[in-house]
Each structure stands twice: as C-alpha cells, then as structure tokens.
Design a protein around this motif. Structure first.
Motif, short mmCIF file in Angstrom:
data_model
loop_
_atom_site.label_atom_id
_atom_site.label_comp_id
_atom_site.label_asym_id
_atom_site.label_seq_id
_atom_site.Cartn_x
_atom_site.Cartn_y
_atom_site.Cartn_z
N UNK A 87 -20.63 -76.67 -30.46
CA UNK A 87 -21.78 -76.02 -31.10
C UNK A 87 -22.47 -75.04 -30.15
N UNK A 88 -22.50 -75.37 -28.87
CA UNK A 88 -23.14 -74.50 -27.88
C UNK A 88 -22.34 -73.22 -27.61
N UNK A 89 -21.07 -73.19 -27.99
CA UNK A 89 -20.23 -72.00 -27.78
C UNK A 89 -20.33 -70.99 -28.92
N UNK A 90 -20.98 -71.37 -30.00
CA UNK A 90 -21.08 -70.51 -31.18
C UNK A 90 -21.84 -69.23 -30.83
N UNK A 91 -21.32 -68.09 -31.29
CA UNK A 91 -21.94 -66.80 -31.01
C UNK A 91 -22.84 -66.30 -32.14
N UNK A 92 -22.60 -66.79 -33.37
CA UNK A 92 -23.37 -66.34 -34.53
C UNK A 92 -23.96 -67.55 -35.23
N UNK A 93 -25.28 -67.54 -35.38
CA UNK A 93 -25.98 -68.70 -35.94
C UNK A 93 -26.06 -68.64 -37.46
N UNK A 94 -26.19 -69.83 -38.05
CA UNK A 94 -26.49 -69.93 -39.47
C UNK A 94 -25.29 -69.96 -40.39
N UNK A 95 -24.11 -70.24 -39.89
CA UNK A 95 -22.92 -70.29 -40.75
C UNK A 95 -22.53 -71.73 -41.04
N UNK A 96 -21.99 -71.93 -42.23
CA UNK A 96 -21.50 -73.24 -42.64
C UNK A 96 -20.15 -73.06 -43.32
N UNK A 97 -19.39 -74.12 -43.37
CA UNK A 97 -18.08 -74.08 -44.02
C UNK A 97 -18.29 -74.11 -45.52
N UNK A 98 -17.77 -73.12 -46.20
CA UNK A 98 -17.86 -73.06 -47.66
C UNK A 98 -16.63 -73.65 -48.32
N UNK A 99 -15.48 -73.52 -47.64
CA UNK A 99 -14.22 -74.02 -48.18
C UNK A 99 -13.27 -74.27 -47.03
N UNK A 100 -12.64 -75.42 -47.03
CA UNK A 100 -11.66 -75.76 -46.01
C UNK A 100 -10.38 -76.16 -46.73
N UNK A 101 -9.52 -75.19 -46.97
CA UNK A 101 -8.30 -75.43 -47.71
C UNK A 101 -7.09 -75.64 -46.82
N UNK A 102 -5.93 -75.60 -47.44
CA UNK A 102 -4.68 -75.82 -46.74
C UNK A 102 -4.38 -74.70 -45.75
N UNK A 103 -4.59 -73.47 -46.15
CA UNK A 103 -4.23 -72.35 -45.30
C UNK A 103 -5.41 -71.46 -44.90
N UNK A 104 -6.58 -71.68 -45.48
CA UNK A 104 -7.72 -70.81 -45.24
C UNK A 104 -9.01 -71.62 -45.07
N UNK A 105 -9.85 -71.16 -44.16
CA UNK A 105 -11.21 -71.68 -44.02
C UNK A 105 -12.14 -70.53 -44.37
N UNK A 106 -13.08 -70.79 -45.27
CA UNK A 106 -14.06 -69.79 -45.65
C UNK A 106 -15.42 -70.27 -45.17
N UNK A 107 -16.12 -69.41 -44.46
CA UNK A 107 -17.47 -69.74 -44.00
C UNK A 107 -18.47 -68.80 -44.67
N UNK A 108 -19.69 -69.31 -44.82
CA UNK A 108 -20.75 -68.58 -45.51
C UNK A 108 -22.01 -68.66 -44.67
#
Length: 155
Positions: A87-108
């Motif tokens: 968490x301390x390495x994150x460069x952009x704040x305020x994002x969450x996982x919207x979808x965690x599928x088989x081949x794709x991760x979508x963040x919002x």
C-alpha cells in the motif's frame, strides 16, 4: 514535452539547477509505464492483494499492542505487513478494484466512476494507455506522498 525536458536538462548546465531537477524528475515520472501496483496493493509478482480482515483495526493499534499479539496470529501479522508495504508503494490514491476476472483486472477511482483502467493479468500492463503522462486526460488523478517525493515536491 517530457523528451524535451530530459534532453534539455542533460545538455544545459547554466539554468536554475533546482528547477531543472524538478522538471527532470517530473518528466521521468510521466514517462513511467503504467502498472497495476501503482494504483492498488499487489505482491512482488504483481498479483492483487486483498485487504486483510481487521486491517483498519491493526493499522490503528499502537506498537505495544501489536507486540502482545499471540503466536497464533503471526500469519495475520505477515499478511498485514505485506499489505501495508504494498500500500505504501502506491503512486495514485483513491483507486479500488472494480473487477478481477480471469484475464483482466479493472480498477476504478473511488472519487469518480468515469475514471477506470484495465490491466491484463499476463503482464499487468494497462490495456489502453502506455504511461503515466497518458493519465493527464483525466480531470482528477491524485498523487500519493511517494509520487510527490519522487518528483521532488515535499507533501
């Protein structure tokens, strides 16, 4: 713009060095290829880390209480520490996982649902845009303290 700043800084020695250093740092920051770890906690292999149960409680407990935790809770402590480190390495704040599928991760972005990015799971690179500079098309993207520090701005 970023290429010009990097080239200019490399060849000009007579300008304001502090300003040039900030410009160079910022240009290098903008040139970084986008990766999932910049937005949400991931492990060393780039896999998403789920927030551990009771994470907020653990973060807010004082260090003496953390030392008093039983051995049976040591696996939880390892999870907490790994998550906190990521968490301390994150460069952009305020994002969450919207979808965690088989081949794709979508963040919002938690503050604006219209800001969404997708990352391929085979290499965890962004599918649509290549580098940090490409994020400038969004009206609001919040930099973490680590990002500001890498540019040379004291948060």
């Amino acid at each position: 713009m970023t290429s010009f700043v990097i080239d200019y800084y490399s060849h000009e020695g007579y300008a304001d060095l502090q300003t040039l250093q900030l410009m160079k740092n910022y240009a290098n920051f903008l040139k970084q290829p986008l990766a999932l770890w910049m937005f949400v906690p991931t492990d060393s292999k780039g896999e998403l880390l789920k927030e551990p149960e009771d994470y907020d409680f653990w973060r807010n407990v004082d260090s003496k209480a953390k030392k008093d935790l039983t051995i049976s809770e040591s696996s939880k402590i390892v999870q907490f520490k790994a998550y906190e480190k990521a968490r301390k390495k994150i460069l952009f704040e305020g994002f969450k996982v919207g979808y965690n599928g088989y081949s794709v991760v979508r963040i919002v972005a938690s503050y604006d649902d219209s800001i969404e990015l997708s990352f391929k799971k085979d290499n965890f690179n962004n599918q649509m845009i290549d580098d940090v500079e490409s994020l400038t098309k969004y009206n609001e993207i919040y930099l973490s303290a680590l990002s500001l520090k890498s540019i040379g701005i004291n948060p």
